[in-house]
Structures are given as structure tokens and as C-alpha cells.
Design an enzyme around this catalytic site. Sequence first.
Site, mmCIF file in Angstrom:
data_model
loop_
_atom_site.group_PDB
_atom_site.id
_atom_site.type_symbol
_atom_site.label_atom_id
_atom_site.label_comp_id
_atom_site.label_asym_id
_atom_site.label_seq_id
_atom_site.Cartn_x
_atom_site.Cartn_y
_atom_site.Cartn_z
ATOM 1 N N GLY A 391 0.653 -1.124 -0.164
ATOM 2 C CA GLY A 391 0.036 0.132 -0.183
ATOM 3 C C GLY A 391 0.955 1.278 -0.006
ATOM 4 N N VAL A 393 0.911 5.354 1.602
ATOM 5 C CA VAL A 393 0.358 6.371 2.568
ATOM 6 C C VAL A 393 0.416 7.786 2.067
ATOM 7 C CG1 VAL A 393 0.394 7.095 4.980
ATOM 8 C CG2 VAL A 393 1.114 4.898 4.426
ATOM 9 N N ASP A 524 7.970 -7.171 13.158
ATOM 10 C CA ASP A 524 8.622 -6.437 12.378
ATOM 11 C C ASP A 524 9.292 -4.944 13.069
ATOM 12 O OD1 ASP A 524 10.388 -5.241 10.145
ATOM 13 O OD2 ASP A 524 8.654 -4.690 9.147
#
Length: 713
Positions: A391, A393, A524
Site C-alpha cells: 500500500g 500512505v 517487524d
Amino acid sequence: MLPLWLVLAGLLLAVGPAASHRGEMEPDSLASGDDDEDSDGDGPHGDRSEEPVYMHRAPYWTHPHRMDKKLYAVPAGNTVKFRCPASGSPSPSIRWFKNGREFRGEHRIGGIRLRHQHWSLVMESVVPSDRGNYTCLVENRFGRIRYSYLLDVLERSPHRPILQAGLPANTTALVGSDVEFFCKVYSDAQPHLQWLKHIEVNGSSYGPDGVPYVQVLKTADINSSEVEVLYLRNVTMEDAGEYTCLAGNSIGLSYQSAWLTVLPEEELVHEAETSEAKYTDIIIYTSGSLAVAMALIIVVLCRMQTQSSKQPLEPMAVHKLSKFPLIRQFSLDSSSSGKSSTSLMRVTRLSSSCAPMLAGVVEMDLPLDSKWEFPREKLVLGKPLGEGCFGQVVRAEAYGIDRQWPDRAVTVAVKMLKDNATDKDLADLISEMEMMKLMDKHKNIINLLGVCTQDGPLYVIVEFAAKGNLREYLRARRPPTPDYTFDITELHEEQLCFKDLVSCVYQVARGMEYLESRRCIHRDLAARNVLVTAENVMKIADFGLARDVHDIDYYKKTSNGRLPVKWMAPEALFDRVYTHQSDVWSFGILMWEIFTLGGSPYPGIPVEELFKLLKEGHRMDCPSNCTHELYMLMRECWHAVPLQRPTFKQLVEGLDKILAAISEEYLDLSMPFEQYSPSCEDTTSTCSSDDSVFTHDPMPLAPCLFSCPSGRT
């Protein structure tokens, strides 16, 4: 009959030469009073009585079966002994070589012990520099023999004592019987042990400071197995209670407790009978309940099968999107042949006037969630802020998202799919959205503000962090170097002090403590995934990509996607098992990033070498700006045994005390400064593990600190 004197003279003539010959060939061997384990006949003449006497013989091994082990892999700090028991005539000499050069005591810090009478080389408290090939050369004038050993010294992480899990164990005993509590301690440094009994003072078990009242029953250094056992003879009712095994060394303390329950003999018998009766009742009731439940399940399944054969499948109204199955991969060139699968949601092509067509993506008709749905027309998209694996942002203005100010615009960040996104990417974004919905508001995580799921592409609206990610935030505030400079006018406003760095660590720990309490594994955690607000508040991002683990305490990654290798715990790296403890390991790496102002972990080390070093127990060195106390906290996070790592709750408590005690010291931005290896740039995407940090760049250094000027608040 011969006279007695003649017989004696004959005996002397027969025995004398032999005895004299033996005296020349077998001089007395030297005694070893300081090494009992060597006094086993391994000396140069220890086995002479069992061997034939030779006038001349080349050297030979007397105990070759004891020399089968060629490779010695020992932890640092241990004592190593190499032995080459040999013999010959005349008695041979022995010399030792390391990596082909003659080895003497002055060649090693700490020296060596050469015991020629026992054919041995002894090195105490070995260190990694002692690694190498050690060869003994045994020779006399009739020949020579040699034998080689390979020594590998494994580095150890300094740690507090480790107590074996499950010890001491809870115990129930009768009055008058004997009880033993066991406590197994593992420690490199010399440990000290105490057995404690918890007591009450004036009806209270704890003092005003919250510390429990205890009675010391036994204390000593651990020099024998006796110290690790607590004996209680002829116990009474007063002996019942909590007992603690407390072990400490120069690094820290560890303790485990157990309860002793003391019962009268008749009560124990009564409890056993009652327990047996209860188990019988439980078995009867459980069996009956299971039979009824199975009958009901069969009836329901039969009815469902009958109804499904008569009625077409209708779309399901499910509140949690995670209940929907993933839609098959969609292709623009695919036909409507029998390959399609039935979906539980209406499937349409994505089309919107405010966003381009996303290649290869079908849209899920998502149910309306009134708690989080935000009107699409009140969202004004701005410039891109970055992109991740699936994705992107963008910055946006959301009008009325703060319900207290319905007409005010709030700057937000909006997550959406990239143009080349796939069905799987859409499912991942939905999964992240649903995970964030489950979280309450917390100061140190990126919070969900709203979603746009109706009449257009999916938008996930989250908090905006004005100063970007923590890694770039720290790097932008490094002292200037010839290779790394920035606007000198910003120095005074952006000057960091040591307390600021500890505050960063503390805030991230608080955010992870909250995620741990919600059973959320991040997987992560790194400085690139921590965002910084305008008020310098640390907020953990991308935790929605983590897996929720309500039923199990670990998550196994099975896909062969690229992984953030440098931040991964060994069990995640080698076994692909992720737990809260593997997040703690990553937190230790993040601490190292912070105290090197955004340095790249393991600089100059290739991936293959990193795997080998981690398996051998190597860890990164302490950054120059990091105190010993904070570095030991890092090392605890990097413990090889996951369960021996601290929890985030413990980390928060420890960092809170450190933060309260330290003074504010500024980074000295006016003095010459060695570079932090700015050439070791990481990739900007969190997807990639192919990082240039694994090229052989210089080790990063840390800045100097000086006392903050007066007036700093």
C-alpha cells in the site's frame, strides 16, 4: 652343598647388572601434586612397568585412545587442556605450536601452563583470541611424532543466573515428614544463592516499600550441589508457606518460588477420597453432556444439509471481516469458466472518480461499521508520504473527524492500495484495518481514526506523525561530518540529549507493552516502523500487519517472503517462529539503533556471516553513548533462550527507573565527529532484506556527550 657366601656372591653377580641397567633407562618420574587428574600414569614413564624395556626407541603415543577428540568447542571463560601422552627411549621432549609457530606463555594474556611430566598444555579462562590449531611435537634423536587439536572458543553473553524452569516445585507433605526443595542454577560468573522463607510481620507480608518480608534460611557461594537443595526435616504446620530460591551474580538477580503445603495425615487421606469421588462424578457428567451435544450436532448438520439443497447461498452478514474467505486471484484476462469460486460477498470491479483503476483487484462489498465509517467527501487527500509492500500512505485533511470540533480539519495519514495491488494486497489491508479496530487508544501506538469502505476504494485513516519515522528522525539529528551535513541553523532546536534517547526507548517499550497485553505480535519492530509526532511522541506503526494470537502464543511464518533479517531473533530467523519474546529481541536491536542515532545493525557483515555469528553467540558491541546498564538490558533482550529474555512489562519498569535517575546530557554537535556509516543506507521499503548494510563498510561510531547547559528543563 655350596657355602652360603658363594650362593650370595652368585646372586649379586646375577642381579647387579640388570638393576644397574634399569637405573640408567628409568630415571624417577616427577610427581604432580597440583593436578590430580593427570596422576594416572600418563607421565613420560608412568606405564613403564607394563612395557618391555628397549635400549633405543623412537617416540610413540602411550594412550592414543585418549586423543580421538580433535575439535574442542568451549565457551569463553572455561579451562582447556590438551594432552599428548607419549614415551620413547631415550625420554623424548615435547614442544607446543599454535598455528605453526612455537607457543610460549608470553604469547598469551593470562599465560599458559606447560606440564612436561604429564605431556599437557593448560590454558585457563580462554577467550576468542585463543582460537586456532594447537600441535604437540614429541621427539628424540631416533624420531618425532606430532598431533594437532583445533580449538574454537564460543563467546558468551554476560547474563544474570538462569534458574531451571519448574524448580523449586510446589510440594504437599504430611506433618513430621521431610521435604526437599531443589534449585538448579546456571551462571558463568560466580553465583551466590540464598533460600528464603516468606513470613508475616504484624500481620502483613509486605513492608511499606512493597518489599516482602523474608527469613534467610541458607546462603552460600555455589561450590557444590549441596547448596542447591533446601532440606526441611520433620516439618510442622508452621513450615507451610512460600519459599524462594534467590541467585545472583555480578550481572543481576534471578529467583523462583514454590509453596509448601503441610497437612495432617487424616486430612490428606480424606482429601484423596474426596478427590476420587469428585473425579468419578466429573467423568459421569462429562460423558452424558458429550453424548447430548453430539446428538444435537448431528441433528443440526442434517437440517443444514437439507436446507442447503433447497435454497441458494445468500450473502452472509458478518461483523468481523476476518471471517470472510479470501477471494481468488483475479486477472483481467481470465474468463468466467469453471475456475471461479463462490464468494460470500458481492464482487465488483474497483472504479472511482477520485482514484485510478487498480490492476488485478476486485472489490469486496464491505459491511458498514458505523463506529468507524467516515464520510468520503470530508476527506481531502494530499501529497504522498511513502509506500510499503502493498500500500501507500498519503497526507490528508479530515474535516470533522474530531467529534468535538465538527468543522475543524485534522491532519491525518491515509493508507490505501497502490496502483499495482492485487487481491491479496486488498485482503492484507482489510486485515490490518480489523486488527487496528481491536485496539484501544494508546499514546505510543498509531491509532485508527476512521475508515472509508463504501462507494469507492478502501481508505484506512490513522494518526499523522509530523516528523516521520524514528530512523530518519535520529539520522537527521546526527552531528555533522564531512560526509553527512545539514542546516546549521537547525542545530539548537533539534539538539538531542542522552535523556532524549532513553525517552525514545522507554516510549517504544510502553507501546510494545500495550501490544503484548493485547496478544499482538509485531514481527517487524524496528526504528523505521516507529513514527515521531510533532511533540516528539514515539508511536509504533504497522502493528496491524502482525498476527493476533488469542489461541496460541506463537505465529509461524510459512510464506517465503523477504524478511527483516537484521532485526529477527534466532528462532524467527532459523525456525520462523514468532513470539512476544522474538519481539523483545527486535526491541534490543531497536535500542542499538537509537543509541547510534539510526545506525545500521551489524554493519559490514554479510548475511551468511551473520547467520554463523548469531549461532555462535556473538552480539553487537556497546554503542559509545550507551551506559553499561542500558547495554546489559540490550544483552538480556538478545538472550539465546527466548524465555530468559525480559518481558516488555519488565523493560518498562527498568527503563522507568533509569530515566528517572539520569541527568540530561547533550550530544556535542560542535566537536569533530566520526561518521555513523551514512553510506550504509537501508532500503526504504520494509519489504526488503537485501540491505547494503551487509557490505563491508566501517563500523559506526557514536558521538561524545557533554553536560547540558544550565536552564535546560
